[in-house]
Design a protein around this motif. Structure first.
Motif, mmCIF file in Angstrom:
data_model
loop_
_atom_site.group_PDB
_atom_site.id
_atom_site.type_symbol
_atom_site.label_atom_id
_atom_site.label_comp_id
_atom_site.label_asym_id
_atom_site.label_seq_id
_atom_site.Cartn_x
_atom_site.Cartn_y
_atom_site.Cartn_z
ATOM 1 N N GLN A 35 0.825 -1.210 0.000
ATOM 2 C CA GLN A 35 0.000 0.000 0.000
ATOM 3 C C GLN A 35 0.861 1.261 0.000
ATOM 4 O O GLN A 35 0.509 2.253 -0.639
ATOM 5 C CB GLN A 35 -0.974 0.013 1.178
ATOM 6 N N ILE A 38 1.791 1.730 -3.562
ATOM 7 C CA ILE A 38 0.621 2.152 -4.330
ATOM 8 C C ILE A 38 0.303 3.617 -4.055
ATOM 9 O O ILE A 38 0.089 4.406 -4.978
ATOM 10 C CB ILE A 38 -0.582 1.236 -4.010
ATOM 11 N N ASP A 39 0.300 3.998 -2.787
ATOM 12 C CA ASP A 39 -0.005 5.384 -2.418
ATOM 13 C C ASP A 39 1.020 6.375 -2.962
ATOM 14 O O ASP A 39 0.686 7.518 -3.267
ATOM 15 C CB ASP A 39 -0.099 5.532 -0.897
ATOM 16 N N ILE A 44 -1.530 5.354 -9.730
ATOM 17 C CA ILE A 44 -2.355 4.319 -9.115
ATOM 18 C C ILE A 44 -3.243 4.888 -8.008
ATOM 19 O O ILE A 44 -2.801 5.688 -7.194
ATOM 20 C CB ILE A 44 -1.477 3.194 -8.527
ATOM 21 N N ALA A 45 -4.501 4.423 -7.994
ATOM 22 C CA ALA A 45 -5.436 4.788 -6.929
ATOM 23 C C ALA A 45 -5.703 3.555 -6.060
ATOM 24 O O ALA A 45 -6.120 2.517 -6.578
ATOM 25 C CB ALA A 45 -6.746 5.294 -7.517
ATOM 26 N N PHE A 46 -5.437 3.674 -4.777
ATOM 27 C CA PHE A 46 -5.760 2.607 -3.828
ATOM 28 C C PHE A 46 -7.272 2.529 -3.690
ATOM 29 O O PHE A 46 -7.960 3.550 -3.610
ATOM 30 C CB PHE A 46 -5.123 2.911 -2.465
ATOM 31 N N ILE A 47 -7.804 1.305 -3.629
ATOM 32 C CA ILE A 47 -9.247 1.123 -3.482
ATOM 33 C C ILE A 47 -9.588 0.480 -2.141
ATOM 34 O O ILE A 47 -10.364 1.019 -1.364
ATOM 35 C CB ILE A 47 -9.826 0.289 -4.643
ATOM 36 N N PHE A 76 -6.532 -1.959 -6.352
ATOM 37 C CA PHE A 76 -6.126 -0.629 -6.800
ATOM 38 C C PHE A 76 -6.392 -0.511 -8.288
ATOM 39 O O PHE A 76 -6.739 -1.500 -8.952
ATOM 40 C CB PHE A 76 -4.639 -0.399 -6.495
ATOM 41 N N CYS A 77 -6.216 0.692 -8.835
ATOM 42 C CA CYS A 77 -6.468 0.888 -10.256
ATOM 43 C C CYS A 77 -5.415 1.801 -10.862
ATOM 44 O O CYS A 77 -5.092 2.846 -10.298
ATOM 45 C CB CYS A 77 -7.855 1.485 -10.474
ATOM 46 N N PRO A 92 -10.709 -3.146 -11.574
ATOM 47 C CA PRO A 92 -9.397 -2.718 -11.096
ATOM 48 C C PRO A 92 -8.425 -3.892 -11.036
ATOM 49 O O PRO A 92 -8.772 -5.023 -11.363
ATOM 50 C CB PRO A 92 -9.691 -2.176 -9.699
ATOM 51 N N SER A 94 -5.495 -6.219 -8.724
ATOM 52 C CA SER A 94 -5.400 -6.772 -7.382
ATOM 53 C C SER A 94 -4.123 -7.588 -7.270
ATOM 54 O O SER A 94 -3.746 -8.276 -8.214
ATOM 55 C CB SER A 94 -6.610 -7.677 -7.130
#
Length: 129
Positions: A35, A38-39, A44-47, A76-77, A92, A94
């Motif tokens: 994460q 990703i952040d 990328i957008a964390f979901i 995420f996407c 998205p 994974s």
């Protein structure tokens, strides 16, 4: 990282790390490390984080392989483009993290975008101590 075909049609990438190869001591620690990556990524957008183990064990008809201790997905996407409605069918993304007695299996479904596959592979390979 191995590429393999799951259920005769799904192309996945997977790596198995022995527990002593990683500095992380749990699925949660691995998911947290992913994460952070990703952040920090500009696209990328964390979901969400999904606890597959908890969900499956809560079902009356749920079955879990006795070798699996924990299993979660980080969702995420990349979503940088929306060229057609069909792209929604493959989003998205994974990454799955599964804990076994002496190892962690980390995998993802092949994305239709090579840069996305490369990014996910780099995230996973960066986990190694």
């Amino acid at each position: 990282m191995k590429q393999k075909i799951f259920k005769d049609k799904y192309s996945i990438f997977e790596i198995e790390y022995k527990k002593n190869e990683l500095k992380f001591k749990s699925v949660d620690e691995i998911i947290s490390a992913l994460q952070v990556k990703i952040d920090a990524h500009p696209v990328i957008a964390f979901i969400a984080i999904f606890d597959q183990y908890a969900h499956t064990s809560s079902l009356q008809s749920g079955e879990i392989n006795e070798k699996i201790i924990a299993a979660k997905n980080i969702i995420f996407c990349f979503g940088k483009e929306l060229p057609t409605p069909e792209v929604l069918a493959v989003r998205p993304r994974s990454i799955g993290v599964c804990e076994l007695e002496d190892s962690y299996v980390i995998n993802y479904l092949e994305a239709p975008n090579e840069a996305a596959n490369e990014t996910m592979e780099n995230f996973i390979k960066s986990l190694k101590a």
